[in-house]
Motif scaffolding. Structure first.
Motif, PDB file in Angstrom:
ATOM      1  N   ASN A   1      43.575  60.686 123.624  1.00  0.00           N
ATOM      2  CA  ASN A   1      44.521  59.652 124.033  1.00  0.00           C
ATOM      3  C   ASN A   1      44.752  58.634 122.926  1.00  0.00           C
ATOM      4  OD1 ASN A   1      45.478  60.185 126.626  1.00  0.00           O
ATOM      5  ND2 ASN A   1      43.495  59.661 127.513  1.00  0.00           N
TER       6      ASN A   1
ATOM      7  N   LYS B   1      42.941  50.045 131.275  1.00  0.00           N
ATOM      8  CA  LYS B   1      43.644  50.638 132.406  1.00  0.00           C
ATOM      9  C   LYS B   1      44.514  51.824 131.995  1.00  0.00           C
ATOM     10  CE  LYS B   1      45.941  49.590 136.662  1.00  0.00           C
ATOM     11  NZ  LYS B   1      47.298  49.314 137.158  1.00  0.00           N
ATOM     12  N   ASP B   2      45.145  51.710 130.850  1.00  0.00           N
ATOM     13  CA  ASP B   2      45.975  52.815 130.380  1.00  0.00           C
ATOM     14  C   ASP B   2      45.122  54.042 130.067  1.00  0.00           C
ATOM     15  OD1 ASP B   2      48.271  51.259 130.614  1.00  0.00           O
ATOM     16  OD2 ASP B   2      47.963  50.380 128.635  1.00  0.00           O
TER      17      ASP B   2
ATOM     18  N   MET C   1      44.815  51.505 122.885  1.00  0.00           N
ATOM     19  CA  MET C   1      45.162  51.436 124.304  1.00  0.00           C
ATOM     20  C   MET C   1      44.233  50.501 125.042  1.00  0.00           C
ATOM     21  SD  MET C   1      45.686  55.459 125.080  1.00  0.00           S
ATOM     22  CE  MET C   1      46.335  55.263 126.729  1.00  0.00           C
TER      23      MET C   1
ATOM     24  N   GLU D   1      44.303  55.787 133.252  1.00  0.00           N
ATOM     25  CA  GLU D   1      45.388  56.583 133.817  1.00  0.00           C
ATOM     26  C   GLU D   1      45.645  57.867 133.035  1.00  0.00           C
ATOM     27  OE1 GLU D   1      48.534  53.776 134.050  1.00  0.00           O
ATOM     28  OE2 GLU D   1      47.623  52.740 135.763  1.00  0.00           O
ATOM     29  N   THR D   2      45.652  57.773 131.721  1.00  0.00           N
ATOM     30  CA  THR D   2      45.985  58.960 130.941  1.00  0.00           C
ATOM     31  C   THR D   2      44.824  59.940 130.833  1.00  0.00           C
ATOM     32  OG1 THR D   2      45.500  57.661 128.964  1.00  0.00           O
ATOM     33  CG2 THR D   2      47.802  57.898 129.559  1.00  0.00           C
TER      34      THR D   2
END
Lengths: 118, 118
Positions: free
Chosen positions: B37, B47-48, B44, B51-52
DNA sequence: CAGTATCCAAAGGGATACTG
DNA sequence: CAGTATCCCTTTGGATACTG
């Protein structure tokens, strides 16, 4: 570190799923070691794999070998010797794991040097 | 598959130990996903990343991030925003993991195709 | 938003002994 | 030699709820 900042979300997601597949197949303490041994030393017997894998017990080795065979990465061949011997070898499909292993070894070597510096 | 049949035992053993080091640092269900990611999407926030990474819980993400930071593969930066945000980024040293991840993704993609054929 | 706290189930994996 | 059987401990990681 500069990121590629890949922007296509579908491609990002597809690659993430592929990564998860790979992790599921190859994770654990031993599978890469077994593959490295077979890659370095060619087809090997159970006992030799046990010795060169440094610390694995027969039960665990047996389980790992079965999983690798189920996933078409190695073959198991019974030799008509006395007493019977069994040899394990990489399948053509296992070639795909070689870059992974090579990269892991390289990372391990570099990380060791890095740690020594500190 | 043709093996290289590396013959120098010291080199074989050294590479095996390096491989074990790498496995110890990077194994588990999530570390490669987090690194992928950050590699794909750049720095990042918590939270991102959650999610990813598809399915990771905050507790586990937190632990994985700390381990990656301890091993000098990512940095954690608190931003003076309101409310405070935190961003995670790859370190220069993490570049070494990129070939591993790339190879794992490739393997995952190829293995999917292989399975579909059967 | 960025976590931590608690609880808990399952998997991973080691020790030892045994078998065909 | 090539495993299997049993036992058991540790680690991993998921669910859920909560906090500054």
């Amino acid at each position: 570190m500069a990121a590629t900042c890949e922007q296509d979300p579908a491609r990002v997601a597809e690659r993430m799923l592929a990564l998860k597949d790979a992790i599921e197949l190859l994770s654990g303490k031993w599978k890469f070691c077994i593959l490295l041994n077979l890659y370095n030393l060619g087809p090997m017997r159970f006992k030799d794999l046990q010795e060169t894998s440094l610390g694995i017990t027969p039960k665990v080795l047996s389980k790992e070998l079965q999983e690798l065979e189920d996933n078409l990465l190695i073959t198991r061949t019974v030799n008509a010797t006395k007493p019977v011997t069994v040899s394990y070898a990489l399948t053509p499909h296992a070639v795909e794991t070689q870059p992974v292993i090579e990269a892991l070894v390289e990372f391990g070597l570099k990380h060791r040097r890095k740690i020594k510096q500190l």
